[in-house]
Design an enzyme around this catalytic site. Structure first.
Site, PDB file in Angstrom:
ATOM      1  N   SER A  56       8.693  -3.021-101.362  1.00  0.00           N
ATOM      2  CA  SER A  56       8.559  -1.785-100.586  1.00  0.00           C
ATOM      3  C   SER A  56       8.609  -2.155 -99.115  1.00  0.00           C
ATOM      4  CB  SER A  56       7.196  -1.156-100.905  1.00  0.00           C
ATOM      5  OG  SER A  56       6.854  -0.179 -99.944  1.00  0.00           O
ATOM      6  N   TYR A  83      -2.131  -1.089-102.263  1.00  0.00           N
ATOM      7  CA  TYR A  83      -0.658  -1.063-102.398  1.00  0.00           C
ATOM      8  C   TYR A  83      -0.024  -2.057-101.429  1.00  0.00           C
ATOM      9  CZ  TYR A  83       3.982   1.137-102.905  1.00  0.00           C
ATOM     10  OH  TYR A  83       5.318   1.390-103.159  1.00  0.00           O
TER      11      TYR A  83
HETATM   12  P1  NAD Z   1       7.471   6.556-110.600  1.00  0.00           P
HETATM   13  O1  NAD Z   1       6.072   7.054-110.627  1.00  0.00           O
HETATM   14  O2  NAD Z   1       8.595   7.515-110.695  1.00  0.00           O
HETATM   15  O3  NAD Z   1       7.670   5.439-111.696  1.00  0.00           O
HETATM   16  C1  NAD Z   1       6.689   4.491-111.990  1.00  0.00           C
HETATM   17  C2  NAD Z   1       6.953   3.924-113.354  1.00  0.00           C
HETATM   18  O4  NAD Z   1       5.942   2.972-113.659  1.00  0.00           O
HETATM   19  C3  NAD Z   1       6.912   4.982-114.466  1.00  0.00           C
HETATM   20  O5  NAD Z   1       7.904   4.670-115.423  1.00  0.00           O
HETATM   21  C4  NAD Z   1       5.519   4.780-115.062  1.00  0.00           C
HETATM   22  O6  NAD Z   1       5.407   5.203-116.410  1.00  0.00           O
HETATM   23  C5  NAD Z   1       5.406   3.277-114.934  1.00  0.00           C
HETATM   24  N1  NAD Z   1       4.036   2.794-115.052  1.00  0.00           N
HETATM   25  C6  NAD Z   1       2.928   3.179-114.361  1.00  0.00           C
HETATM   26  N2  NAD Z   1       1.842   2.521-114.801  1.00  0.00           N
HETATM   27  C7  NAD Z   1       2.283   1.684-115.787  1.00  0.00           C
HETATM   28  C8  NAD Z   1       1.635   0.748-116.620  1.00  0.00           C
HETATM   29  N3  NAD Z   1       0.324   0.498-116.558  1.00  0.00           N
HETATM   30  N4  NAD Z   1       2.384   0.091-117.521  1.00  0.00           N
HETATM   31  C9  NAD Z   1       3.718   0.327-117.629  1.00  0.00           C
HETATM   32  N5  NAD Z   1       4.389   1.201-116.841  1.00  0.00           N
HETATM   33  C10 NAD Z   1       3.663   1.863-115.942  1.00  0.00           C
HETATM   34  O7  NAD Z   1       7.573   5.713-109.242  1.00  0.00           O
HETATM   35  P2  NAD Z   1       8.803   5.148-108.392  1.00  0.00           P
HETATM   36  O8  NAD Z   1       8.739   5.792-107.063  1.00  0.00           O
HETATM   37  O9  NAD Z   1      10.075   5.160-109.138  1.00  0.00           O
HETATM   38  O10 NAD Z   1       8.299   3.657-108.163  1.00  0.00           O
HETATM   39  C11 NAD Z   1       8.856   2.547-108.793  1.00  0.00           C
HETATM   40  C12 NAD Z   1       8.593   1.314-107.953  1.00  0.00           C
HETATM   41  O11 NAD Z   1       9.191   1.474-106.667  1.00  0.00           O
HETATM   42  C13 NAD Z   1       7.096   1.041-107.688  1.00  0.00           C
HETATM   43  O12 NAD Z   1       6.852  -0.338-107.742  1.00  0.00           O
HETATM   44  C14 NAD Z   1       6.911   1.564-106.274  1.00  0.00           C
HETATM   45  O13 NAD Z   1       5.838   0.937-105.628  1.00  0.00           O
HETATM   46  C15 NAD Z   1       8.246   1.181-105.669  1.00  0.00           C
HETATM   47  N6  NAD Z   1       8.573   1.917-104.448  1.00  0.00           N
HETATM   48  C16 NAD Z   1       8.693   3.275-104.466  1.00  0.00           C
HETATM   49  C17 NAD Z   1       9.011   3.925-103.291  1.00  0.00           C
HETATM   50  C18 NAD Z   1       9.158   5.410-103.226  1.00  0.00           C
HETATM   51  O14 NAD Z   1       9.236   5.943-102.120  1.00  0.00           O
HETATM   52  N7  NAD Z   1       9.231   6.111-104.357  1.00  0.00           N
HETATM   53  C19 NAD Z   1       9.191   3.204-102.106  1.00  0.00           C
HETATM   54  C20 NAD Z   1       9.067   1.826-102.133  1.00  0.00           C
HETATM   55  C21 NAD Z   1       8.754   1.189-103.315  1.00  0.00           C
END
Ligand code: NAD
Length: 261
Positions: A143, A156
């Site tokens: 991130s 985080y």
């Molecule tokens: P999201 O909430 O859409 O997806 C998260 C996923 O993780 C889901 O499939 C959920 O079921 C799974 N998950 C959560 N807890 C879990 C567990 N204990 N065991 C197994 N699976 C689990 O979120 P996203 O935005 O797609 O985020 C995905 C990654 O990208 C994360 O690591 C997040 O930190 C990172 N990220 C997101 C953003 C953003 O702006 N959305 C920015 C930078 C980084």
């Protein structure tokens, strides 16, 4: 098709960025293991959709990323089912927004477990096969918060800085084995994770929804646009190509200029 006859395992891929990455790999011919939680029927729709749209095999693992033994079993099962795990994307992640002095200890532990330690355990399980086959790609969804901080996101930010360091160490260990390890560091991507933190940020900072979007989220992003999940997926696919074989130990920003400031 750069990933024909390869298997990709993407943690946290029942929604958002992970699902887009899994679909991106499937489009390139990989069998995929998706992982994560959600409604049974939604997960099955996503899984079956990957198989029918891209003509590959797709399996869902409900392994909990807070449980090291379930993570190891998920990797073992993928190797037995599809023959190998050639690409591992550690993507599962959650967020919690609170001042440090009120931050619940169990949320701290959960974020460190899911956003950081799960990547360590998945790598530990997948690396022996990658080394044996002398080819592998490990991609960690970090991130912008792996490079800079924001207030109220202590766990985080700590986990994401941690995964950036873990990735560099792994890249050095695996460099002689044709296994690359990189981070993709998105800025704000419009996914359920971002949408879900809006109410907490409203509360923590006393702002309206529009103010959170304009003044907190996109404030950091000079392009004033959210990153899309398909843009992140395209970078993950590129990292699996031969053109990317010398990219290792890198932390690749895709953040509309956020961390250039
Ligand atoms: P999201 O909430 O859409 O997806 C998260 C996923 O993780 C889901 O499939 C959920 O079921 C799974 N998950 C959560 N807890 C879990 C567990 N204990 N065991 C197994 N699976 C689990 O979120 P996203 O935005 O797609 O985020 C995905 C990654 O990208 C994360 O690591 C997040 O930190 C990172 N990220 C997101 C953003 C953003 O702006 N959305 C920015 C930078 C980084």
């Amino acid at each position: 098709m750069t990933l024909k006859s390869k298997t990709a395992l993407v943690t946290g891929s029942t929604s958002g960025i992970g699902l887009a990455i899994a679909r991106g790999f499937a489009r390139e011919g990989a069998d995929v293991v998706i992982n994560g939680f959600g409604k049974r029927e939604d997960i099955e729709k996503a899984r079956a959709g990957i198989e029918s749209e891209f003509g590959v095999r797709a399996h869902h693992s409900d392994a909990d990323m807070t449980r090291p033994e379930q993570i190891a079993a998920m990797v073992r099962d993928a190797e037995e089912r599809f023959g190998s795990v050639d690409v591992l994307v550690n993507n599962a992640g959650i967020q919690f927004v609170s001042a440090i002095e009120e931050f619940p200890a169990e949320k701290w532990e959960q974020i460190i477990a899911i956003n950081l330690s799960s990547a360590f355990y998945a790598m530990q399980a997948a690396i022996p096969g990658m080394k044996r086959r002398e080819w592998g790609r490990i991609i960690n969804t970090a991130s912008a918060h792996s490079l800079v901080a924001s207030p109220y996101k202590s766990a985080y930010v700590a986990a994401k800085h941690g995964i950036a360091g873990l990735s560099k160490s792994a890249a050095l260990e695996l460099a002689p084995h044709k296994v690359t390890v990189n981070c993709i560091s998105p800025g704000y991507v419009w996914t359920p994770l971002v949408e879900a933190q809006i109410p907490d940020t409203m509360k923590a900072r006393g702002l309206t929804k529009e103010q959170v979007i304009d003044d907190v989220l996109l404030k950091a992003q000079p392009t004033k646009e959210f990153v899309t999940v398909d843009q992140v997926a395209a970078l993950a696919v590129f990292l699996c190509s031969d053109a990317a074989s010398q990219i290792t130990g890198a932390n690749l920003s895709m953040d509309g200029g956020w961390t250039a400031q």
